[in-house]
Design an enzyme around this catalytic site. Structure first.
Site, PDB file in Angstrom:
ATOM      1  N   HIS A  70       0.674  -1.177  -0.019  1.00  0.00           N
ATOM      2  CA  HIS A  70       0.022  -0.017  -0.026  1.00  0.00           C
ATOM      3  C   HIS A  70       1.053   1.007  -0.133  1.00  0.00           C
ATOM      4  O   HIS A  70       0.491   2.271   0.358  1.00  0.00           O
ATOM      5  CB  HIS A  70      -0.996   0.094   1.267  1.00  0.00           C
ATOM      6  CG  HIS A  70      -2.199  -0.869   0.613  1.00  0.00           C
ATOM      7  ND1 HIS A  70      -2.224  -1.800   0.211  1.00  0.00           N
ATOM      8  CD2 HIS A  70      -3.379  -0.518   0.637  1.00  0.00           C
ATOM      9  CE1 HIS A  70      -3.505  -2.459  -0.077  1.00  0.00           C
ATOM     10  NE2 HIS A  70      -4.252  -1.537   0.403  1.00  0.00           N
TER      11      HIS A  70
ATOM     12  N   ASP B 250      -5.897   4.773   9.963  1.00  0.00           N
ATOM     13  CA  ASP B 250      -7.393   5.095   9.426  1.00  0.00           C
ATOM     14  C   ASP B 250      -7.957   3.855   8.724  1.00  0.00           C
ATOM     15  O   ASP B 250      -9.081   3.544   8.943  1.00  0.00           O
ATOM     16  CB  ASP B 250      -7.304   6.389   8.637  1.00  0.00           C
ATOM     17  CG  ASP B 250      -7.322   7.882   9.232  1.00  0.00           C
ATOM     18  OD1 ASP B 250      -7.367   7.597  10.531  1.00  0.00           O
ATOM     19  OD2 ASP B 250      -7.243   8.785   8.446  1.00  0.00           O
TER      20      ASP B 250
ATOM     21  N   GLU C 195      -9.502  13.974  14.748  1.00  0.00           N
ATOM     22  CA  GLU C 195      -8.889  14.332  13.466  1.00  0.00           C
ATOM     23  C   GLU C 195      -9.757  15.608  12.795  1.00  0.00           C
ATOM     24  O   GLU C 195     -10.509  16.122  13.441  1.00  0.00           O
ATOM     25  CB  GLU C 195      -8.856  13.017  12.489  1.00  0.00           C
ATOM     26  CG  GLU C 195      -8.081  11.908  12.785  1.00  0.00           C
ATOM     27  CD  GLU C 195      -7.840  10.840  11.757  1.00  0.00           C
ATOM     28  OE1 GLU C 195      -8.390  11.285  10.522  1.00  0.00           O
ATOM     29  OE2 GLU C 195      -7.223   9.871  11.865  1.00  0.00           O
TER      30      GLU C 195
HETATM   31  P1  FAD Z   1       4.029  -1.861   2.114  1.00  0.00           P
HETATM   32  O1  FAD Z   1       3.723  -0.790   1.229  1.00  0.00           O
HETATM   33  O2  FAD Z   1       4.140  -3.046   1.490  1.00  0.00           O
HETATM   34  O3  FAD Z   1       5.632  -1.668   2.577  1.00  0.00           O
HETATM   35  C1  FAD Z   1       6.122  -0.184   2.910  1.00  0.00           C
HETATM   36  C2  FAD Z   1       7.686  -0.031   3.307  1.00  0.00           C
HETATM   37  O4  FAD Z   1       7.863  -0.906   4.300  1.00  0.00           O
HETATM   38  C3  FAD Z   1       8.408  -0.778   2.069  1.00  0.00           C
HETATM   39  O5  FAD Z   1       9.651  -0.151   2.158  1.00  0.00           O
HETATM   40  C4  FAD Z   1       8.757  -2.154   2.497  1.00  0.00           C
HETATM   41  O6  FAD Z   1       9.813  -2.900   2.236  1.00  0.00           O
HETATM   42  C5  FAD Z   1       8.804  -2.129   4.027  1.00  0.00           C
HETATM   43  N1  FAD Z   1       7.997  -3.156   4.725  1.00  0.00           N
HETATM   44  C6  FAD Z   1       6.886  -3.843   4.624  1.00  0.00           C
HETATM   45  N2  FAD Z   1       6.943  -4.742   5.468  1.00  0.00           N
HETATM   46  C7  FAD Z   1       7.932  -4.701   6.395  1.00  0.00           C
HETATM   47  C8  FAD Z   1       8.302  -5.457   7.403  1.00  0.00           C
HETATM   48  N3  FAD Z   1       7.632  -6.468   7.800  1.00  0.00           N
HETATM   49  N4  FAD Z   1       9.756  -5.216   7.821  1.00  0.00           N
HETATM   50  C9  FAD Z   1      10.246  -4.303   7.447  1.00  0.00           C
HETATM   51  N5  FAD Z   1       9.950  -3.459   6.439  1.00  0.00           N
HETATM   52  C10 FAD Z   1       8.908  -3.661   5.862  1.00  0.00           C
HETATM   53  N6  FAD Z   1      -0.600   5.432   7.144  1.00  0.00           N
HETATM   54  C11 FAD Z   1      -0.846   6.192   8.229  1.00  0.00           C
HETATM   55  O7  FAD Z   1       0.054   6.159   9.174  1.00  0.00           O
HETATM   56  N7  FAD Z   1      -2.007   6.354   8.760  1.00  0.00           N
HETATM   57  C12 FAD Z   1      -3.018   6.221   8.052  1.00  0.00           C
HETATM   58  O8  FAD Z   1      -4.017   6.504   8.202  1.00  0.00           O
HETATM   59  C13 FAD Z   1      -2.803   5.747   6.800  1.00  0.00           C
HETATM   60  N8  FAD Z   1      -3.945   5.379   5.831  1.00  0.00           N
HETATM   61  C14 FAD Z   1      -3.658   4.653   4.514  1.00  0.00           C
HETATM   62  C15 FAD Z   1      -4.834   4.560   3.978  1.00  0.00           C
HETATM   63  C16 FAD Z   1      -4.638   3.827   2.588  1.00  0.00           C
HETATM   64  C17 FAD Z   1      -5.892   3.505   1.924  1.00  0.00           C
HETATM   65  C18 FAD Z   1      -3.124   3.450   2.282  1.00  0.00           C
HETATM   66  C19 FAD Z   1      -3.043   2.981   0.893  1.00  0.00           C
HETATM   67  C20 FAD Z   1      -2.114   3.887   2.956  1.00  0.00           C
HETATM   68  C21 FAD Z   1      -2.341   4.429   4.421  1.00  0.00           C
HETATM   69  N9  FAD Z   1      -1.376   4.583   5.252  1.00  0.00           N
HETATM   70  C22 FAD Z   1      -1.519   5.365   6.307  1.00  0.00           C
HETATM   71  C23 FAD Z   1       0.001   4.410   4.817  1.00  0.00           C
HETATM   72  C24 FAD Z   1       0.522   3.351   4.973  1.00  0.00           C
HETATM   73  O9  FAD Z   1       0.873   3.121   6.571  1.00  0.00           O
HETATM   74  C25 FAD Z   1       2.040   2.947   4.289  1.00  0.00           C
HETATM   75  O10 FAD Z   1       1.739   3.072   2.914  1.00  0.00           O
HETATM   76  C26 FAD Z   1       2.420   1.384   4.642  1.00  0.00           C
HETATM   77  O11 FAD Z   1       3.619   1.312   4.486  1.00  0.00           O
HETATM   78  C27 FAD Z   1       1.685   0.442   4.111  1.00  0.00           C
HETATM   79  O12 FAD Z   1       1.651  -0.526   4.479  1.00  0.00           O
HETATM   80  P2  FAD Z   1       2.029  -2.271   3.672  1.00  0.00           P
HETATM   81  O13 FAD Z   1       1.776  -3.138   4.860  1.00  0.00           O
HETATM   82  O14 FAD Z   1       1.241  -2.000   2.636  1.00  0.00           O
HETATM   83  O15 FAD Z   1       3.410  -1.679   3.466  1.00  0.00           O
END
Ligand code: FAD
Length: 515
Positions: A90, A153, A266
Site C-alpha cells: 500500500h 485510518d 482528526e
Molecule cells: P508496504 O507498502 O508493502 O511497505 C512499505 C515499506 O515498508 C516498504 O519499504 C517495505 O519494504 C517495508 N516493509 C513492509 N513490511 C515490512 C516488514 N515487515 N519489515 C520491514 N519493512 C517492511 N499511514 C498512516 O500512518 N496512517 C493512516 O491512516 C494511513 N492510511 C492509509 C490508507 C490507505 C488507503 C493507504 C493505501 C495507506 C495508508 N497509510 C496510512 C500509509 C501506510 O501506512 C503505508 O503506506 C504503509 O507502508 C503501508 O503498509 P503496507 O503493509 O502495505 O506496506
C-alpha cells in the site's frame, strides 16, 4: 547455490526465468515456503500508488523468519541482489519494490504469531510482521475484549509496513503513533541475522527499525500494547469556517488529559461547494443526515473545515451519560452549531470505517486507479501559512478525495526511533488523499504535489514529508537533517551491503562491507 543464483541473475531477464531455474533456485535456497517468478510476480512489481512498476527477479512466500534470513543471506553472497519486504503493497511510490531483486511477501507469514501476554499487569499481543491490522483488531476484540491503542485510518495495512513508517491516526495525540506502542520486535537484519530487540535488548536495532523505512531489517514479529476495547463509539463531525477556530479547538482537545477529551481527534478541509466528493456532501456520516448550506455564514471562504472526533463508551453506559459527556466537550468548541453530525457505531465498525469507502471505490472502479498521495508533517508555526496558500488557493476545489489535517504532539513520539518530525511540540499531519478525477491526469496531480512541496521549501516552512519518497541522496540527507548520521551508522551496522528495501532509493547496493 551461489553459482546457481549468479547464473540465473546474469543470464536471464528478470521476468522470464524458466520454471526449472526457479525450482533450482528454490531448492538451492532451501526454503520451506515457495518462490514464484514470471507473470505471478506482477503483483510484486506494483503498489497502491500505481505510479511505478518494476520487474522483480522472484516473489518469495516465506514460511517464517528462517526463510527470510536464507533469502537475505543468499542475496548477500551476490554482488547486486536486493530484498524488499512487501507488506500489503500500500505504498505510493514503489517503496516495497525490488527491481531485479527478491520481493518477500510478508502476508504468507501472517499466521505465524498470535500470542497474548500479560507483563506486570499490562496486556500485549505478539503478532506477525505480515499480519493485517484489521485481523489483529478483529481477533483481539473477539477473543480477549482487548485492542491496540494506536491505529491507522485504514487497516488493510501490515504491522511491519506501518511500523516501518510510523502509523498515525486520531488516537496518536494520546498514545503516540504505532511506533510508540510496541515494546519488542523480532527482526531479520540485512546481515541475515534473526534478532529480538527492545528498549533494553539490541536497542539500536529496535529504535532504528521503528520508522526505519525497512532499511535495517525485516520485522517478523511485533509485541503490541493492548487496552480494554470499548463496545461503542459516538462518532461526530462539526464544521468551521475559520481555520484559526478549527485549529484552536483541535489543539485544545489534543492537549487535554485522558477523560477530559475525546478518544479520537482528526479533521479535514473540504471545498465550500456542492461537489459530491470534495464539498458539503462528503461531510454527513449517514445518508439520513442533511448538510444544509444555508447554515454556512456569508463570510465563509473557498474552503471549510471539519473536526472529526469520537468518544468511546460501553454498552452498559446509560445513553444520557454519553450525551452529557459529549455535550460537555462540544460546548467548549466554536463550530457552526447547526452543522453537527453524529452517529453511534460499534468500536470495530468505527475502526473499519475506511473499508466501507474502499468497497464503494472498488465498485466505482476508483480503487485500482493511480493514487498520487502526499503526506506531510507541518509544524504549528507554519500551518496558518500552509492553509492560506495551499488549501485556500492551490487546492480550493479539492483533490478528488479527503484532505486530512489534524494536530499531533511531539512528546508522544520517541526521538530514538528513525521517524523524522518538524520542530515544536504541536505539529499537523496533512494528507492529500488524491483519487484521479475525470478530466485530470496523474501527471498533473503529481506536478501539483511537487508544486506544494516547492512552495513549502520556498517559503521556509518547517515540515517533513511523511511516507517520504526521494530520488537523490542529497534529498534524503535533507529529509533526515541532523538524524542522517545516526541513520547511516545504523544502516552500516545492520545492513552494510544495502540489501534491504531498495525501493526507498536511499542507499545503493554494494558488495563491499562498509567499515
Ligand atoms: P508496504 O507498502 O508493502 O511497505 C512499505 C515499506 O515498508 C516498504 O519499504 C517495505 O519494504 C517495508 N516493509 C513492509 N513490511 C515490512 C516488514 N515487515 N519489515 C520491514 N519493512 C517492511 N499511514 C498512516 O500512518 N496512517 C493512516 O491512516 C494511513 N492510511 C492509509 C490508507 C490507505 C488507503 C493507504 C493505501 C495507506 C495508508 N497509510 C496510512 C500509509 C501506510 O501506512 C503505508 O503506506 C504503509 O507502508 C503501508 O503498509 P503496507 O503493509 O502495505 O506496506
Amino acid at each position: 547455490m551461489i553459482a546457481c543464483l549468479g547464473r540465473i541473475v546474469q543470464d536471464t531477464d528478470a521476468d522470464s526465468i524458466p520454471d526449472d531455474d526457479v525450482s533450482t533456485l528454490s531448492e538451492s535456497l532451501g526454503l520451506q515456503g515457495t518462490i514464484e517468478s514470471g507473470g505471478i510476480t506482477g503483483v510484486a512489481g506494483k503498489d497502491f500508488g500505481g505510479l511505478y512498476s518494476v520487474k522483480p527477479l522472484a516473489l518469495i512466500k516465506p514460511s517464517g523468519s528462517e526463510d527470510i534470513a536464507r533469502v537475505v543471506n543468499a542475496a548477500s553472497r551476490t554482488s547486486h541482489l536486493t530484498v524488499a519486504a512487501r507488506g500489503n503493497g500500500h505504498s505510493i511510490n514503489g517503496q516495497a519494490m525490488a527491481d531485479g531483486g527478491f520481493v518477500i511477501d510478508m502476508r504468507s507469514t501472517e499466521e505465524n504469531h498470535f500470542k497474548p501476554l500479560t507483563i506486570d499487569g499490562s496486556h500485549y499481543i505478539d503478532v506477525s510482521g505480515g499480519a493485517l491490522w484489521e485481523d489483529v483488531l478483529k481477533r483481539c476484540v473477539s477473543m480477549f475484549r482487548l485492542a491496540p491503542r494506536s491505529w491507522t485510518d485504514y487497516l488493510s495495512l501490515t504491522v511491519g509496513g506501518t511500523l516501518s513508517n510510523a502509523g498515525v491516526s486520531g488516537q496518536a495525540f494520546r498514545f503516540g503513533p504505532q511506533t510508540s506502542n510496541v515494546t519488542e520486535l523480532e527482526v531479520v537484519t540485512g546481515k541475515g541475522e534473526i534478532t529480538v530487540c527492545s528498549e533494553t535488548q539490541n536497542s539500536e536495532l529496535f529504535f532504528g527499525a521503528l520508522g526505519g523505512l525497512g532499511q535495517l531489517g525485516i520485522i517478523t514479529r511485533a509485541r503490541v500494547k493492548l487496552q480494554p476495547a470499548p463496545d461503542m463509539v459516538r462518532w461526530i463531525r462539526v464544521v468551521y469556517t475559520e481555520f484559526e477556530e478549527f485549529t484552536r479547538d483541535a489543539e485544545f482537545l489534543v492537549t487535554q488529559e485522558e477523560g477530559e477529551s475525546f478518544d479520537y481527534v482528526e479533521g479535514f478541509v473540504f471545498s465550500n461547494s456542492d461537489d459530491p466528493i470534495n464539498g458539503w456532501p462528503s461531510i454527513p456520516l449517514d445518508p439520513d443526515h442533511e448538510f444544509n448550506p444555508a447554515y454556512i455564514p456569508q463570510t465563509a471562504g473557498s474552503v471549510l473545515y471539519c473536526l472529526e472526533v469520537a468518544l468511546h463508551y460501553r454498552n452498559s453506559d446509560r445513553p444520557s451519560t454519553v450525551d452529557t459527556a459529549v455535550s460537555r466537550l462540544l460546548e467548549r468548541l466554536g463550530f457552526i452549531q447547526r452543522l453537527k453530525f453524529q452517529l453511534n457505531v460499534s468500536y470495530v465498525e468505527f475502526l473499519l470505517r475506511v473499508k466501507q469507502a474502499e468497497e464503494h471505490a472498488k465498485a466505482n472502479g476508483n480503487w485500482d486507479s493511480p493514487h498520487p498521495w502526499l503526506n506531510i508533517f507541518i509544524s504549528k508555526s507554519s500551518i496558518v501559512d500552509f492553509d492560506r496558500t495551499v488549501f485556500r488557493k492551490m487546492l480550493k476545489d479539492g483533490v478528488g478525495g479527503p484532505m486530512l489535517i489534524y494536530p499531533l504532539l511531539r512528546s508522544k513520539w520517541d526521538s530514538r526511533t528513525s521517524v523524522v518530525l518538524p520542530e515544536g511540540e504541536i505539529f499537523y499531519i496533512v494528507a492529500l488523499l488524491r483519487f484521479v478525477p475525470k478530466g485530470s491526469t496523474v501527471e498533473k496531480l503529481v506536478a501539483q504535489n511537487h508544486e506544494v512541496i516547492k512552495w513549502c521549501n520556498k517559503e521556509g516552512l518547517d515540515f517533513k514529508v511523511y511516507l517520504p519518497h526521494y530520488q537523490s541522496k542529497e534529498d534524503w540527507k535533507r529529509h533526515f537533517g541532523n538524524q542522517w548520521t545516526r541513520f547511516v551508522e545504523r544502516k552500516t551496522s545492520f545492513d552494510p551491503m544495502a540489501i534491504l528495501a531498495p525501493g526507498q532509493k536511499i542507499f545503493k547496493r554494494t558488495h563491499i562491507i562498509q567499515p
